[in-house]
Enzyme design. Structure first.
Site, PDB file in Angstrom:
ATOM      1  N   ASP A  33      -7.440  49.496  87.994  1.00 32.36           N
ATOM      2  CA  ASP A  33      -6.536  49.249  86.904  1.00 32.36           C
ATOM      3  C   ASP A  33      -7.132  50.212  85.790  1.00 32.36           C
ATOM      4  O   ASP A  33      -6.546  50.735  85.092  1.00 32.36           O
ATOM      5  CB  ASP A  33      -6.689  47.710  86.371  1.00 32.36           C
ATOM      6  N   GLU A  35      -8.979  52.853  86.204  1.00 30.15           N
ATOM      7  CA  GLU A  35      -8.597  54.349  86.536  1.00 30.15           C
ATOM      8  C   GLU A  35      -7.053  54.862  86.380  1.00 30.15           C
ATOM      9  O   GLU A  35      -6.788  55.728  85.828  1.00 30.15           O
ATOM     10  CB  GLU A  35      -8.941  54.645  88.086  1.00 30.15           C
ATOM     11  N   GLU A 112      16.254  33.003 100.520  1.00 35.88           N
ATOM     12  CA  GLU A 112      15.214  33.805  99.720  1.00 35.88           C
ATOM     13  C   GLU A 112      15.278  32.582  98.608  1.00 35.88           C
ATOM     14  O   GLU A 112      16.089  31.726  98.186  1.00 35.88           O
ATOM     15  CB  GLU A 112      16.031  35.039  99.124  1.00 35.88           C
ATOM     16  N   LYS A 114      15.383  31.367  94.736  1.00 33.64           N
ATOM     17  CA  LYS A 114      16.348  31.613  93.661  1.00 33.64           C
ATOM     18  C   LYS A 114      15.532  31.523  92.375  1.00 33.64           C
ATOM     19  O   LYS A 114      14.973  30.604  91.888  1.00 33.64           O
ATOM     20  CB  LYS A 114      17.523  30.308  93.439  1.00 33.64           C
ATOM     21  N   CYS A 408     -10.873   3.009  65.636  1.00 34.18           N
ATOM     22  CA  CYS A 408     -11.917   2.489  65.188  1.00 34.18           C
ATOM     23  C   CYS A 408     -11.569   2.347  63.668  1.00 34.18           C
ATOM     24  O   CYS A 408     -12.252   1.696  62.843  1.00 34.18           O
ATOM     25  CB  CYS A 408     -13.244   3.112  65.317  1.00 34.18           C
TER      26      CYS A 408
END
Length: 667
Positions: A33, A35, A112, A114, A408
């Site tokens: 990344d 580079e 596939e 959705k 408390c």
């Protein structure tokens, strides 16, 4: 522009598109990344110096152009139709039966995921992106090309071999993590949050200023085309591979199935993986694979007959907010919890949902008796997503955060810069329960056998009101509790006695100071050596400790400033709890002093924690990321990308055996 600069710009454009293709489409990055960023910045500078040579299809155009006044309309050459939905196995069986009756032959189905995103059409002319448009009414959408160009995974130019005209259909998504970060930023800025990633993606694409869209980490998956005429493909599976070859990103979580049983197996696999996916999906899509058979089945007025969406059970539901309760956590944080009219969400009946803090309540503009939309994803605690304002009743009441602790009754404060309200009383009953569980836990004082059952009994009976009360317990006390045997009672008392002799790191960790985890407690112990020095530490002293910054320093100072906290520590010491001093080894030069290590992968015998302790005990430092400051990479099985980066930087790589050998050396 000089001839050298011109050639360099041309090379950079070609190289960056190739790197993008390998990164986003092939999932096999060719460079790091950093580079890529260096080359991208170089191209940006060259184009800035020579604006006349800046190509509209350069990767640098993804930073966003000038703001628009409005979106022009774009008419689709082929209508963008919706899909018909099925919601049960019975409805799915009916779909297969219709296909079998209409086709009269065997057929393959491509399944596939959705995507729950924004439908988009990309029009490429002679391989170049010409128009990107929303679905709109199916016939006409909005031209959002300027914004879509900013998406890193959208190629502005296709790979060689593209047809003269290609109209691609896909889905624009905002990954879940980026959605959460975006809403956190909007909350801090006082802006309304997005209800879900789909709305965030749609809102980003419809920004008139492309620079806003460019700042958001939008992504794209392509799944179809307007027309296959003239293309070298005859099926959906071939199409997905063809689109990928052109540089368009497709989702690889697809499967070819022959029948209903195989499709149901795929549906279950996707449903199981759903919570771990980086993007939102809301079901699966099933398509007859063959384009010839698709044409045979044809279309209705609104949807194809050859494709359906099999939806997951709804993870969003509408209900009414009855009241808000306020719970107190181990560190005193006051958390609002919505009490809802019970409603089924994702197959589970939900009656409560988290509200996080006062800021979120304000961002939602939430009131008692409001109608709200709640969401439950996987096993995540349900959350209130938004208020249905048009259904707000006249008796809706504002939600007021308590000024006193619900447990408390002591003061509740909200520190500057923090979202949470907190109870400041250390021995608050609600905190005591959670703090006590932490105090006796395995990684803290490690009182074996003192689990939640005993803890609750001690608190309910009044035997324990402070941590130190544990060390006053007698056999008579334990046997007086309901259904307690002498053998287990004696065993517990022995474990309590053993816990008095502990390490300084465990003792500091057991106190439950905010932001002080095991690692920080260990660093504090190594630095201060004794409990007395730790308790007397100044701000400057604390900031000298590795990995201690202002946030951790302030949390420690806040804890040590509490008189009741110091009293409890003194009581523990008085009752024989002895955190051992850390040996002063400052005069001994350590074999790994000054060396920085990164660990990646699974080591054969050492756990990650054990390896880190070994390195630190010998003066080494362990960091999470590889950089030029890293001296050694310790590599185990399945090392990941850190190994590649270390090789490129020339960093020494060790396996576990080599680490042990290095650690064994003494100067």
């Amino acid at each position: 522009m000089s001839e050298t600069d011109r050639r360099r710009v041309e090379w950079l454009i070609e190289a960056l598109w190739m790197y993008n293709y390998h990164y986003y489409v092939l999932d096999s990055p060719l460079i790091t990344d950093s580079e890529y960023d260096r080359l991208y910045h170089e191209l940006l500078q060259l184009e800035a110096r020579n604006p006349t040579f800046c190509s509209p299809h350069s990767p640098t155009q993804k930073v966003g152009g000038m703001p628009l006044k409005k979106f022009p309309k774009h008419r689709h050459r082929e209508a963008m139709l919706s899909l018909q939905n099925v919601y049960s196995e019975l409805e799915l069986r009916e779909v297969f039966e219709r296909w079998q009756a209409d086709l009269g032959q065997d057929f393959l189905v491509v399944a596939e995921p959705k995507f729950d995103g924004l439908a988009i059409e990309l029009v490429y002319e002679k391989g170049l992106l010409a128009v990107a448009s929303t679905r709109g009414d199916g016939e006409t959408g909005e031209d959002v090309t300027s914004n879509v160009k900013t998406i890193r995974s959208v190629p502005l130019r296709l790979q060689p071999g593209a047809p003269d005209l290609l109209e691609v259909r896909g889905e624009i998504l905002l990954p879940k993590d980026d959605f959460r970060k975006l809403n956190e930023e909007r909350t801090l800025q006082g802006e309304p949050v997005f209800a879900n990633p789909r709305n965030a993606a749609a809102g980003s694409i419809r920004q008139l200023d492309p620079k806003v869209a460019a700042k958001r980490s939008l992504d794209l998956f392509c799944h179809g085309i307007a027309s296959s005429d003239g293309l070298p493909v005859k099926s959906q599976q071939e199409l997905l591979q063809y689109l990928k070859s052109l540089g368009l990103r497709t989702n690889q979580f697809t499967r070819s199935v022959h029948n209903e049983a195989e499709l149901l197996a795929y549906y279950r696999d996707v449903a199981t993986a759903r919570a771990t996916l980086p993007y939102e999906i809301d079901g699966i899509v099933l398509k007859v694979d063959s384009f010839q058979l698709q044409k045979q089945l044809g279309f209705t007025a609104r949807a194809p007959r050859w494709a359906y969406a099999y939806k997951f059970p709804a993870e969003e539901a509408t209900t009414r907010l009855q009241e808000v309760l306020f719970q107190v956590g181990r560190t005193g944080a006051i958390t609002p919890v919505a009490v809802l009219e019970p409603v089924e969400v994702g197959g589970v009946v939900v009656s409560r949902a988290t509200l996080h803090n006062e800021d979120q309540i304000g961002a939602l503009d939430l009131r008692i008796h409001d109608t709200v939309v709640i969401k439950r994803a996987g096993d995540v605690i349900p959350e209130v997503q938004r208020v249905v304002l048009e259904k707000r009743p006249k008796n809706a009441k504002a939600i007021l955060f308590p000024k006193e602790c619900p447990s408390c009754g002591d003061e509740v404060v909200r520190a500057e810069g923090e979202a949470a309200h907190r109870c400041v009383r250390f021995d608050c009953p609600a905190q005591l329960s959670e703090r006590l569980k932490h105090f006796v836990s395995k990684r803290a004082l490690n009182i074996e056998g003192l689990g939640e059952k005993w803890t609750l009994l001690f608190l309910e009976s009044g035997l324990v009101k402070h941590f130190s009360d544990i060390y006053d317990l007698t056999l008579r006390d334990l046997l007086a509790l309901e259904r307690q045997g002498e053998k287990s009672a004696r065993k517990l008392l022995a474990a309590i006695e053993t816990s008095k002799h502990t390490t300084l790191a465990r003792f500091i960790y057991s106190l439950g100071i905010r932001f002080v985890g095991e690692r920080t407690a260990e660093l504090l112990a190594l630095h201060f050596k004794t409990l007395e020095r730790f308790l007397a530490a100044s701000d400057d002293d604390l900031l000298k400790v590795e990995e201690v910054g202002d946030v951790v320093k302030n949390a420690i100072r806040e804890f040590l400033a509490g008189k009741h906290n110091l009293k409890e520590i003194q009581r523990l010491l008085a009752k024989g709890v002895v955190p051992a001093e850390v040996a002063d080894d400052s005069r001994t030069e350590k074999s790994l002093s000054g060396a920085t290590f990164v660990i990646t992968g699974t080591l054969p015998s050492l756990s990650r924690e054990e390896a880190e302790k070994l390195i630190r005990s010998l003066g080494g430092k362990v960091t999470q990321s590889v950089s030029q400051k890293t001296n050694y990479l310790v590599m185990g099985e399945s090392p990941g990308s850190k190994l590649d980066k270390a090789k490129k930087l020339g960093i020494a790589i060790l396996d576990e055996q080599a680490l042990q050998a290095l650690a064994a050396k003494r100067t």
